[in-house]
Design a protein around this motif. Sequence first.
Motif, short mmCIF file in Angstrom:
data_model
loop_
_atom_site.label_atom_id
_atom_site.label_comp_id
_atom_site.label_asym_id
_atom_site.label_seq_id
_atom_site.Cartn_x
_atom_site.Cartn_y
_atom_site.Cartn_z
N ALA A 53 74.07 -85.50 62.76
CA ALA A 53 73.90 -84.45 61.69
C ALA A 53 75.01 -84.08 60.83
O ALA A 53 74.96 -83.85 59.63
N THR A 55 70.42 -78.84 64.55
CA THR A 55 70.34 -78.98 66.05
C THR A 55 70.60 -77.52 66.69
O THR A 55 71.29 -76.49 66.17
N MET A 84 72.57 -76.43 60.14
CA MET A 84 72.58 -77.55 61.12
C MET A 84 71.16 -77.44 61.93
O MET A 84 71.00 -76.34 62.43
#
Length: 293
Positions: A210, A265, A263
């Motif tokens: 990522a 995640t 982000m």
Amino acid sequence: MDLRHLRYFLAVAEEGHFGRAAQRLHIVQSALSMQIRALEEELGGALFVRTSRRVELTEAGRLLRAEAQRTVDQAAHAAQVVRRSLRGEMGSVRIGFAGNAVFSGRLMADVRAFRAAYPGAEVLLSEMAPQRQAEAIQKGQLDVGYAPSHGEQVVDEALRHDRIGQWPLVVAMPEDHPLAQCETLTAGMLSNDALIVYAGHGADEQLLQALRERLGREPQVQRTTSTLSVLALVASGMGVALVPTSLMQMRIPGLVYRALEDMPTQGDLLLISRRQETSGAVRAFLAVAREHL
């Protein structure tokens, strides 16, 4: 000679009368008399002296009464122990855990709830790296694991993985970092910083991928072996880290946390167990832990 014969024998010995013993046992008197005769034939001699009014034990009968009572009592004790074990009231639960299970409070809450419901069972806790927990459970060294998935798709037919927690990521950084003045950060703002990550069998790969997509290059990475060491290195000025919000309650001198915007995640926590669990205590613990899924 089986337990039924011994129970019949004891009933007659205690009542001193076949009729009353039969009523107590809820069987007909003729069937009781037949069972006692069969027991006497098996042992090779009379156990009772029968009169018109009552029956009395012979010397052999008195010896058998003491032995039969011990045998019946032991059988009852054994049955009770097994029932308690099957209900989870005794036995042990061996639990492996990673740092996130502690920092989130989930592990302690589950253990407290289990001990309140099953005070006779033993709980054994072992801090263990996430990638080792599944293997230890399969080998019978652990019963339950609390570990993050690190975004990996877990496929193992012998094990069950329940997600019991999920948290957004935040930036952990030194308090004197130039960006510590910002309330919210993006991944691009961290392009000049080394990233401290938890190392273990590719556990950080999804996070790094990522970052590559957002930075357009390979991030600077320093790997370490525990959650606490990640935070210690950050507080020492060695870099920054992306950690679940559950870790924000860890107040370490020289370390601050800042929100992260972009982000996708997240940090999570899995409850790992065997699908075919046979231990009553472990099944009881899992039932308690899964109440809030």
